[in-house]
Design a protein around this motif. Structure first.
Motif, PDB file in Angstrom:
ATOM      1  N   GLU A 109       4.592   3.462  -4.922  1.00  0.00           N
ATOM      2  CA  GLU A 109       4.115   4.486  -5.849  1.00  0.00           C
ATOM      3  C   GLU A 109       3.037   3.918  -6.771  1.00  0.00           C
ATOM      4  O   GLU A 109       3.112   2.775  -7.229  1.00  0.00           O
ATOM      5  CB  GLU A 109       5.273   5.031  -6.673  1.00  0.00           C
ATOM      6  N   THR A 110       2.056   4.750  -7.058  1.00  0.00           N
ATOM      7  CA  THR A 110       0.912   4.333  -7.869  1.00  0.00           C
ATOM      8  C   THR A 110       1.339   3.825  -9.243  1.00  0.00           C
ATOM      9  O   THR A 110       0.797   2.837  -9.752  1.00  0.00           O
ATOM     10  CB  THR A 110      -0.074   5.500  -8.021  1.00  0.00           C
ATOM     11  N   THR A 111       2.330   4.486  -9.835  1.00  0.00           N
ATOM     12  CA  THR A 111       2.786   4.094 -11.176  1.00  0.00           C
ATOM     13  C   THR A 111       3.258   2.644 -11.198  1.00  0.00           C
ATOM     14  O   THR A 111       2.895   1.868 -12.096  1.00  0.00           O
ATOM     15  CB  THR A 111       3.930   5.009 -11.642  1.00  0.00           C
ATOM     16  N   THR A 124       0.820  -1.222   0.000  1.00  0.00           N
ATOM     17  CA  THR A 124       0.000   0.000   0.000  1.00  0.00           C
ATOM     18  C   THR A 124       0.848   1.264   0.000  1.00  0.00           C
ATOM     19  O   THR A 124       0.338   2.339  -0.329  1.00  0.00           O
ATOM     20  CB  THR A 124      -0.936   0.037   1.227  1.00  0.00           C
TER      21      THR A 124
END
Length: 466
Positions: free
Chosen positions: A425-427, A422
């Motif tokens: 990084e989103t990427t 969680t």
């Protein structure tokens, strides 16, 4: 959902038309040498750790130490599952058998993602460490290293154990030189290892937050990740019920020491925080000694990278071989990838991982470590789930190495790894999630409709449950 949770029916090797198996030819020493070479402590120290110094500064050693502690729990899971299901398929064979075919397929994709991309990227670092002697193009040099590793991977595994063992000695010496020089030129005390400081782009000191440490744990887990190679080699290890666990645990212990001690020495010996954050270890070594020593260390690292390439190609080819033997692909592909050469190695599978690896050296892989960190964490998470299910049904009384503190160990590991995911990084999560989604689609459209004939995990006859 039932496909995810229902254990797969395991096929033992019993007849001439049964799946092909690899030759048992190595013991604990050979397996540990090969596995340590896949961890490749020196190339990890010089290629991966500098990125951690850049984001974590003086907290790098602490983060690696925490990651190593987590890896003890992971190693326990691998040791138990690897002795229950000693297959060249590694994680996917273990997870498929215990947690279901879909879960095993997703682990296979995550492991393949890690082991297919990492070797060429590490190989491209060879040019930097050959620079004291000759200046080469990184992409061309990396491609050459991958092709050399592919040729070596076609040889007998016992011969490769000796080749990689010699290279391993050199890289351990290089790591030892860095440790001695760092400690002997110490600029700060041992307390600096927990001072949680890093230099920003302007050279100013900033504080490393706890969240940055948690985020960095995904890469820290990757630092010693190669101990899982022992499971991939389990089908070729003599007496796997005993030797898999020994190889896994010995490799983790040795690799942690070889990597963590020099990291501590570099942290204490760097001239200032800016130099530490820059992560140019070769320049530090030269400054601590002279250009001759710096050149020696650089050449040792170059050999370590070549060594890592050889072992990773060996590991990857075994994964592809096992997936073809277990009918993961269309029939012509399965037939090709499961062919064994005169030395007993899966030669088509070796070419299938080595040649694309050489081509990947010409691809921009800036997000490599982020995607790899997410993939390794996700893979460990699914392995921990399988470990939680390892003592039910026919496997409850199967002779195997058993981890201490079960089931608390895998439960705690699942919670920690889920939290680490969680914080990424989103990427990187989107890249890995997209690949996982595509793999799930392949499962739904091709593998699941053919579940009677495809993706049927096999276990060698001498270790299959009776």
């Amino acid at each position: 959902m039932t496909d995810t949770l229902r254990p797969v029916e395991t096929a033992a090797v019993e007849a001439s038309d049964s799946p092909k198996t690899l030759k048992r030819s190595i013991g604990v020493v050979g397996g540990t040498l090969l596995t340590l070479s896949c961890v490749t402590p020196a190339s990890t120290l010089f290629v991966v750790v500098p990125d951690l110094f850049g984001s974590l500064g003086t907290a790098t050693a602490l983060t690696i130490a925490i990651g190593s502690l987590l890896c003890i729990a992971v190693a326990f899971c691998y040791s138990e599952l690897g002795t229950l299901i000693p297959s060249a398929g590694g994680e996917y064979a273990m997870v498929s058998t215990l947690a279901g075919r879909l879960a095993g397929w997703l682990v296979f994709v995550l492991s393949l993602l890690v082991v297919m991309i990492v070797p060429p990227v590490i190989a491209m670092g060879t040019a930097d460490y050959l620079a004291p002697i000759v200046h080469l193009d990184p992409a061309m040099t990396g491609a050459g290293v991958m092709l050399l590793a592919t040729l070596a991977g076609l040889l007998d595994l016992r011969a490769n154990a000796w080749i990689t063992g010699i290279f391993l000695v050199l890289e351990v010496i290089a790591a030892g030189v860095v440790a001695v020089l760092g400690f002997s030129h110490s600029q700060r005390g041992i307390g600096s290892l927990t001072s949680m400081q890093v230099a920003d782009t302007g050279g100013h000191t900033t504080t490393v937050t706890a969240m940055l440490v948690v985020s960095g744990l995904a890469i820290a887990l990757f630092v010693t990740q190669g101990f899982s190679t022992a499971v991939y080699l389990s089908e070729e290890l003599e007496h796997p019920r005993r030797n898999v666990a020994r190889t896994v645990l010995a490799t983790l212990a040795i690799s942690t020491v070889i990597i963590l001690v020099p990291v501590a020495a570099i942290t204490m010996g760097a001239t200032d925080l800016k130099a530490l954050t820059g992560g140019d270890i070769s320049s530090m070594v030269t400054a601590w000694s002279n250009s001759a020593v710096g050149t020696f260390v650089s050449l040792c690292v170059a050999l370590a990278i070549i060594n890592a390439g050889i072992v990773m190609v060996i590991q990857n080819s075994r994964v592809l071989f096992a997936s073809a033997r277990d009918k993961a692909w269309p029939a012509p592909v399965n037939s090709a990838l499961s062919r064994l050469g005169r030395f007993g190695s899966p030669w088509v599978a070796t070419l299938a991982v080595g040649v694309p690896g050489a081509l990947l050296c010409f691809v921009n892989l800036d997000t490599l470590y982020g995607v790899t960190g997410v993939s390794v964490t996700g893979m460990y998470l699914l392995v921990a789930v399988a470990a939680l299910l390892s003592r039910r049904g026919q496997h409850k009384h199967t002779p195997a190495w058993r981890m201490p503190l079960w089931p608390a160990m895998p439960v705690l590991l699942i919670a920690v790894l889920a939290y680490i995911l969680t914080q990424q990084e989103t990427t990187y999560l989107l890249w890995t999630g997209g690949i996982t989604a595509a793999a799930t689609l392949y499962w739904a459209l091709y593998l699941r409709p053919r579940k009677e004939t495809h993706w049927v995990v096999s276990i060698p006859e001498d270790v299959a449950p009776r």
